[in-house]
Design an enzyme around this catalytic site. Structure first.
Site, PDB file in Angstrom:
ATOM      1  N   ASP A 108      25.070  30.366  19.696  1.00 30.91           N
ATOM      2  CA  ASP A 108      26.224  30.988  20.343  1.00 30.91           C
ATOM      3  C   ASP A 108      26.093  32.497  20.102  1.00 30.91           C
ATOM      4  OD1 ASP A 108      28.910  31.447  21.316  1.00 30.91           O
ATOM      5  OD2 ASP A 108      29.510  31.633  19.212  1.00 30.91           O
ATOM      6  N   ASP A 123      29.111  35.274  20.729  1.00 28.09           N
ATOM      7  CA  ASP A 123      30.311  35.951  20.234  1.00 28.09           C
ATOM      8  C   ASP A 123      30.836  35.272  18.974  1.00 28.09           C
ATOM      9  OD1 ASP A 123      30.641  37.943  22.366  1.00 28.09           O
ATOM     10  OD2 ASP A 123      30.743  36.144  23.611  1.00 28.09           O
TER      11      ASP A 123
END
Ligand code: XBP
Ligand code: MG
Length: 249
Positions: A10, A12
């Site tokens: 991922d 953010d």
């Protein structure tokens, strides 16, 4: 048993603390540029993070926090479409200024994985340009080639917690979920990865601490560096992955 072949990151909150110091600031600058007097403070933004995707987050804010009927449906669509590119531009300027560094241990682990021949991919709800800029400004331009797949934003119909972006990444890697490990920071991200059957390590941050991480292979504060009391090596990831693949009793 399926050996670990790829890490799917991922972006953010996982690669960097982009949300409060990057995206939030960029949203506020876009609102001001558009002549709107909205301001998202850290507390409000923490709540809005339950909705993934910048366009979806703005729609949620307008529908939940502004008086009903402030905009017609058509005005709302047009406003969001006008604001989002402004926000993306402001976010790019923040990254270019080097204001959002990678989290502790991220670069170390990426380099360790590469050296061991582990394949790398990205699965995020943010727009592709934001991912490439973060990588360029933090790891250098050549690092863009380290990630075989950048699955991002509107490339899939449904954003996290739906599994679409992880399934897209698996498909592009041409690997089964059982040969991958995801790295996430939020409950929405964990649910997305688990729904795609990918074992997942969670690194917490101030916005996600306290969320429900049941089903994670491990939850830690950070990947960390060798001087930290606890730090995550590739060998540890291999163990977690092997353990997650064992049939439950
Ligand atoms: C990240 C997000 C993103 C960013 C904004 O979630 O929710 O929406 O806040 O991105 P995750 P855009 O880490 O779970 O992928 O404005 O580029 O959509
Ligand atoms: Mg995240």
């Amino acid at each position: 048993m399926s050996e670990l072949q790829a890490l799917i990151f991922d972006v953010d909150g996982t690669l960097a603390d982009t949300e409060q110091h990057g995206h939030r600031v960029a949203f506020n600058r876009a609102f001001a540029e558009q002549g709107l007097d909205w301001h998202w403070d850290e507390r409000l933004y923490g709540e809005l993070l339950q909705v993934t995707g910048g366009k979806e987050r703005m729609r949620f804010f307008i529908e939940r926090h502004l008086p009903a009927g402030t905009f017609t449906a058509a005005e709302l669509d047009a406003l969001i479409l006008a604001l989002h590119p402004l926000k993306t531009r402001h976010y790019g300027e923040i990254l270019r200024a080097g204001e959002v560094p990678l989290r502790s241990g991220v670069e170390r682990l990426i380099r360790e994985a590469r050296a061991a021949g582990i394949r790398l991919a990205i699965a995020t709800t943010s727009v592709p340009k934001n991912v490439t800029r973060l990588i360029e400004h933090s790891l250098g331009e050549e690092a863009l080639g380290w990630f075989e797949v950048i699955a991002a934003g509107d490339m899939v119909p449904n954003k996290k917690p739906a599994p679409d972006v992880y399934r897209y990444a698996l498909n592009a890697l041409d690997l089964p979920a059982s040969q991958c490990l995801a790295l996430e920071d939020s409950d929405n991200g964990l649910q997305a990865a688990l729904a795609a059957d990918i074992a997942t390590l969670v690194t917490l941050n101030d916005d996600t601490r306290g969320q429900d991480f049941s089903g994670a292979a491990l939850v830690v504060d950070q990947l960390g560096e060798p001087d930290d009391a606890d730090w995550i090596t590739l060998a540890r990831l291999r163990q977690l992955h092997a353990h997650a693949a064992e049939p439950s009793q």
